[in-house]
Structure formats: structure tokens, C-alpha cells
Design an enzyme around this catalytic site. Structure first.
Site, short mmCIF file in Angstrom:
data_model
loop_
_atom_site.label_atom_id
_atom_site.label_comp_id
_atom_site.label_asym_id
_atom_site.label_seq_id
_atom_site.Cartn_x
_atom_site.Cartn_y
_atom_site.Cartn_z
N CYS A 185 -14.32 29.11 40.08
CA CYS A 185 -15.33 29.82 40.87
C CYS A 185 -15.59 31.18 40.22
CB CYS A 185 -14.84 29.99 42.31
SG CYS A 185 -15.89 31.09 43.27
N CYS A 237 -4.74 44.33 27.64
CA CYS A 237 -5.31 43.06 27.15
C CYS A 237 -6.82 43.15 27.24
CB CYS A 237 -4.90 41.91 28.06
SG CYS A 237 -3.34 41.21 27.67
N GLU A 271 -2.56 48.41 23.36
CA GLU A 271 -1.19 47.91 23.28
C GLU A 271 -1.05 47.02 22.04
OE1 GLU A 271 0.60 46.71 27.15
OE2 GLU A 271 0.97 44.85 26.07
N SER A 313 -13.67 48.01 13.72
CA SER A 313 -15.12 48.23 13.66
C SER A 313 -15.50 49.38 14.61
CB SER A 313 -15.84 46.93 14.05
OG SER A 313 -17.16 47.20 14.39
N LYS A 344 -27.41 46.47 12.97
CA LYS A 344 -26.63 45.82 14.04
C LYS A 344 -27.07 46.37 15.38
CE LYS A 344 -22.52 44.58 11.50
NZ LYS A 344 -21.12 44.79 11.28
N1 ACO Z 1 -15.19 36.90 13.24
C1 ACO Z 1 -15.44 38.07 12.58
N2 ACO Z 1 -15.73 39.22 13.22
C2 ACO Z 1 -15.75 39.19 14.54
C3 ACO Z 1 -15.51 38.01 15.31
C4 ACO Z 1 -15.23 36.82 14.58
N3 ACO Z 1 -14.99 35.67 15.21
N4 ACO Z 1 -15.61 38.29 16.63
C5 ACO Z 1 -15.92 39.61 16.70
N5 ACO Z 1 -16.01 40.12 15.45
C6 ACO Z 1 -16.33 41.50 15.10
C7 ACO Z 1 -17.80 41.70 15.34
O1 ACO Z 1 -18.54 41.42 14.19
C8 ACO Z 1 -17.88 43.13 15.74
O2 ACO Z 1 -17.91 43.95 14.61
P1 ACO Z 1 -19.30 44.66 14.21
O3 ACO Z 1 -19.66 45.47 15.42
O4 ACO Z 1 -18.91 45.48 13.04
O5 ACO Z 1 -20.24 43.54 13.96
C9 ACO Z 1 -16.55 43.39 16.42
O6 ACO Z 1 -15.67 42.37 16.01
C10 ACO Z 1 -16.68 43.39 17.93
O7 ACO Z 1 -17.52 42.36 18.33
P2 ACO Z 1 -17.95 42.22 19.84
O8 ACO Z 1 -19.09 41.27 19.94
O9 ACO Z 1 -18.14 43.58 20.42
O10 ACO Z 1 -16.62 41.64 20.46
P3 ACO Z 1 -16.44 40.31 21.36
O11 ACO Z 1 -17.20 40.43 22.63
O12 ACO Z 1 -16.65 39.13 20.53
O13 ACO Z 1 -14.91 40.49 21.77
C11 ACO Z 1 -12.61 40.15 21.49
C12 ACO Z 1 -13.87 40.77 20.89
C13 ACO Z 1 -12.39 40.71 22.89
C14 ACO Z 1 -11.41 40.55 20.65
C15 ACO Z 1 -12.82 38.61 21.53
O14 ACO Z 1 -12.89 38.14 20.22
C16 ACO Z 1 -11.76 37.85 22.29
O15 ACO Z 1 -11.76 37.78 23.51
N6 ACO Z 1 -10.81 37.23 21.55
C17 ACO Z 1 -9.77 36.43 22.17
C18 ACO Z 1 -8.77 37.30 22.88
C19 ACO Z 1 -8.20 38.37 21.96
O16 ACO Z 1 -7.78 38.10 20.84
N7 ACO Z 1 -8.16 39.63 22.46
C20 ACO Z 1 -7.63 40.76 21.77
C21 ACO Z 1 -6.16 40.78 21.92
S1 ACO Z 1 -5.44 42.32 21.42
C22 ACO Z 1 -5.27 43.20 22.89
O17 ACO Z 1 -5.54 42.64 23.93
C23 ACO Z 1 -4.80 44.60 22.89
ZN ZN Z 2 -14.57 31.50 45.09
#
Ligand code: ACO
Ligand code: ZN
Length: 379
Positions: free
Chosen positions: A140, A247, A281, A294, A364
Site C-alpha cells: 500500500c 540509509c 554513515e 557526484s 545535466k
Molecule cells: N550507474 C552509474 N551512475 C549512477 C547510477 C548507476 N546505476 N545511479 C546513479 N548514478 C549516478 C548518477 O549519474 C548521478 O550522478 P550525476 O549527477 O553526476 O549524473 C548520481 O549517481 C546520483 O543520481 P540520482 O539520480 O540523483 O540518484 P538516484 O535517485 O538514482 O539514487 C541511490 C541514488 C539512492 C544511491 C540509488 O542508486 C539507490 O537507492 N541504490 C540502492 C540503495 C543504495 O545503495 N543506497 C546507498 C547506500 S549507502 C547509505 O545508505 C549511506
Molecule cells: Zn494502507
């Protein structure tokens, strides 16, 4: 069925024998094994789900042991959100840790459906047993409750509407984006559900059921049909290490739209208003690291661009950005805008070098978190 581990763990999956063998070989295998073949399953008992009673079931449910209070504390400490794996001096705790690691290696939930998206999951998440074996969970969008059947969700949604049950405080609203701040102590179930869902896309973090020491910042897209969660970050209420984000996760259909950057920017806006400096973290995931690098790089380049070279110092950048000094040093060293002067790191750049680096960001489109639209803190 076989569980296949690939170099990129996100692609790990259950596959049937037919995927390994030629068709004739597969038919032969299936005929021979029809009577005896069983599905290879891995018990995904989560130790912490039982730890409230002081008892843990480990090793695929075969062994039952009572954890002493100290053992449980050690185990739980190592499993706090973001807790690194630490060596244990107690062999039983070490063994429990290894068993837990083995049990959580295999992805349990294959898909979730949330709003208009069906999403392939990436990693194990400790959903309760009755749900952990479901091929797909229906979630949900409003309260993040998870269900096993579409019918249950439809019935549930009749009584759970955004208007009546929206959780948390609205702290940001601009264009089609809204952010809600939730207190883990108040919206406990919602935050636990959020963590369970987030864990499906986070490999290196372990889930901790006590969400009360955290705030959660939920990013939602708003359209004519309602408010749709797209990502979040959590933050310890009191972090002795000055972590300003525990996170972060963007749901895969919404990744690479700038929401990760938006959330990171938001985390620093909050840190600025607290009059502190902060850092995420550790450890960071691969995607977390590219996103942070980035963000830090562009923010620092923009500050360098808008200041006269001689007027700026690393300390000045810390004050302007709320970034930790070490993150600034690491980021600028990577792009060669730093030197060592009298044994200390110091800025060393020309406007031309800054422009050159900024070129890599040209074209970008960014989703900016507008500080003016952030109503934080709220009473
Ligand atoms: N490959 C290469 N570069 C990437 C990718 C990818 N798959 N995904 C994001 N990027 C780069 C983007 O190009 C961007 O850089 P730019 O602005 O120079 O182009 C930058 O990372 C951020 O991109 P966003 O679109 O703002 O980020 P997004 O909404 O995709 O979220 C996140 C990034 C949260 C890390 C996502 O990939 C995610 O949820 N991953 C799975 C969970 C995870 O690993 N979380 C981080 C754990 S560490 C911690 O929690 C402290
Ligand atoms: Zn609900």
C-alpha cells in the site's frame, strides 16, 4: 530450482534446470527427478525477529539456543543499520553471525508491486516468514503495509486513503515533490515497513527493528492520483559520529532522475540548520558512493566558481556546505584541486581548472531541493 550468484549481486536469481541444460537434457533430468525433486529453499529465519523474547532460532530452524543478554547486545550492535561486520570474541556469537550471513545471502522476495510499478527486488530482506516465501508482495503506497494477494490490497485501500492516513509532517513541498518527516518512535510500523522495503535494494546494510532512534525523510511524487513514495533517507536522532544520513534509497523505477541527489542535498540543508557538519554513515554502497561523489564534487566546484580564489579556504568550504572536512579534502584531491602546504592540505585551483571540471556536469538536469521550500524544523 537453483539459486545463481552472479558478479553483480543485484542480478542473482532462482533459475530452473532448463536454463542450464539443452532442452532434451532438461526433459530427461526432469523425468528422472520428478518423484524426488524438491525445491531448494534456504530458511531465512531472522535472528532479530525472535530476539525480543531472548531466544533465537538459527541454522535453518534446526538449533534453538538462548542468547545471553551480552551475546544479544553484541549481535544487535553488529546489526544496527549500517553496522559493520566486526570480529567477535565469543565463538557462539561468531557462529550465529555466520549462520545469519548464510541465510541472508539468498534473495527471498522476487518482486513487489507498489502503486503503478512492479519492481524486481535486488537483495534479501527479513520479512516475516509468512511473507518471505511469497513470489510477490503487494504494498500500500499510503501506509506501506505489505500483503500477499492483490485482493487484500484492494480491500485494504478502500479504508486507507492518503487524506485520512498520511503519516509524518510535511516539511517540503514544491512542484510535484513533497517530503514527509517521520519519527521512528511515533510512526513505528510505517518506518519498520519502510526499512523492510528499503532492504530489498540495500545489500550492505542490516536491518534493525528498533526504528525509534531514527527520523525518516520520505520523498513523494504528487500527481492527480495522489502521493507516491519514491525514495527516502533515515537519520539518527543523535549520532556520536556526526552521521547526517544513515540509509538512503530511491525505488528502482525512479532512480537516475536526480532524487538521490535531492535527498542528499536535503540531508545537508537540515545539517546546516542544526549548525553542524555531517557525513553519511559508512560503508557506502557502490551506488551510494557514486551519488555522494557526484554531489560533493558539483557542490564544491560551484562554491569555488562563485568565490575569489584567495578568499576561500577549506574551513570556509566546511562552513558554507556543512560537509565534513575529510569529505572536502577527499573530493578535491580526486580532481587535483588540492596541495599540501606546510604539511596541511590547502586549496590550489584556478578558475580555468574549475570551469574545466564543471564541463562534465554541463547539460545535466538536476532536481534541486529548494531551501526556501523546506519548512524545518517544525514543532
Ligand atoms: N550507474 C552509474 N551512475 C549512477 C547510477 C548507476 N546505476 N545511479 C546513479 N548514478 C549516478 C548518477 O549519474 C548521478 O550522478 P550525476 O549527477 O553526476 O549524473 C548520481 O549517481 C546520483 O543520481 P540520482 O539520480 O540523483 O540518484 P538516484 O535517485 O538514482 O539514487 C541511490 C541514488 C539512492 C544511491 C540509488 O542508486 C539507490 O537507492 N541504490 C540502492 C540503495 C543504495 O545503495 N543506497 C546507498 C547506500 S549507502 C547509505 O545508505 C549511506
Ligand atoms: Zn494502507
Amino acid at each position: 530450482m537453483f539459486f545463481v550468484f552472479l558478479d553483480d549481486k543485484r542480478l542473482d536469481e532462482w533459475v530452473s534446470i532448463e536454463r542450464f541444460l539443452k532442452k532434451e537434457e532438461a526433459d530427461e533430468y526432469l523425468n528422472e527427478n520428478q518423484e524426488t525433486s524438491t525445491t531448494a529453499t534456504v530458511t531465512t529465519q531472522d535472528l532479530r525477529s525472535k530476539s525480543g523474547s531472548g531466544a533465537a532460532v538459527a541454522g535453518g530452524g534446526k538449533t534453538e539456543r538462548t542468547l545471553t543478554r551480552t551475546m544479544r547486545r553484541k549481535f544487535e550492535e553488529s546489526h544496527q543499520m549500517g553496522g559493520n561486520r566486526r570480529p567477535f570474541d565469543d565463538p557462539l556469537v561468531e557462529q550465529l553471525e555466520l549462520e545469519h550471513e548464510a541465510a541472508t545471502k539468498v534473495k527471498n522476495i522476487q518482486k513487489i508491486e507498489i502503486g503503478r510499478y512492479e519492481i524486481d527486488c535486488w537483495y534479501y530482506s527479513p520479512f516475516p516468514d509468512a511473507y518471505a516465501t511469497a513470489e510477490k508482495l503487494y504494498i500500500c503506497e499510503n501506509c506501506l503495509k505489505y500483503m500477499r494477494f492483490p485482493k487484500t490490497l484492494i480491500n485494504h485501500q478502500k479504508h486507507c486513503t492518503a487524506e485520512t492516513k498520511r503519516h509524518g509532517k510535511l516539511i517540503y513541498k514544491k512542484n510535484n515533490l513533497a517530503v514527509y518527516e517521520l519519527d521512528g518512535e511515533i510512526d513505528k510500523l510505517f518506518c519498520q515497513n519502510l526499512c523492510l522495503i528499503a532492504k530489498l535494494f540495500l545489500d550492505h546494510k542490516t536491518l534493525y527493528y528498533d526504528v525509534s532512534p531514527f527520523y525518516f525523510y520520505l520523498l513523494c511524487e504528487i500527481d492527480d492520483e495522489g502521493t507516491h513514495p519514491v525514495g527516502y533517507f533515515s537519520k539518527e536522532k543523535n549520532s556520536p559520529d556526526d552521521y547526517n544520513l544513515a540509509c538512503i534509497m530511491t525505488l528502482p523505477p525512479h532512480q537516475r532522475k536526480g532524487y538521490g541527489r535531492f535527498l542528499i542535498q536535503l540531508s545537508y540543508e537540515i545539517t546546516k540548520r542544526e549548525g553542524k557538519t555531517g557525513s553519511p554513515e559508512k560503508p557506502l554502497s557502490d551506488l551510494g558512493l557514486v551519488s555522494y561523489r557526484s554531489f560533493w564534487t558539483l557542490e564544491l566546484l560551484q562554491k569555488l566558481k562563485s568565490s575569489r580564489p584567495a578568499s576561500l579556504s577549506i574551513t570556509g568550504l566546511v562552513e558554507m556546505t556543512a560537509f565534513k572536512r575529510e569529505d572536502i579534502i577527499d573530493t578535491l584531491a580526486r580532481i587535483n584541486l588540492l596541495t599540501i602546504w606546510r604539511g596541511e592540505p590547502a586549496l590550489n585551483y584556478t578558475p580555468k581548472a574549475v570551469d574545466e571540471h564543471l564541463k562534465s556536469f554541463a547539460g545535466k538536469k538536476f532536481t534541486i531541493c529548494d531551501p526556501k521550500a523546506l519548512k524545518w524544523p517544525q514543532k
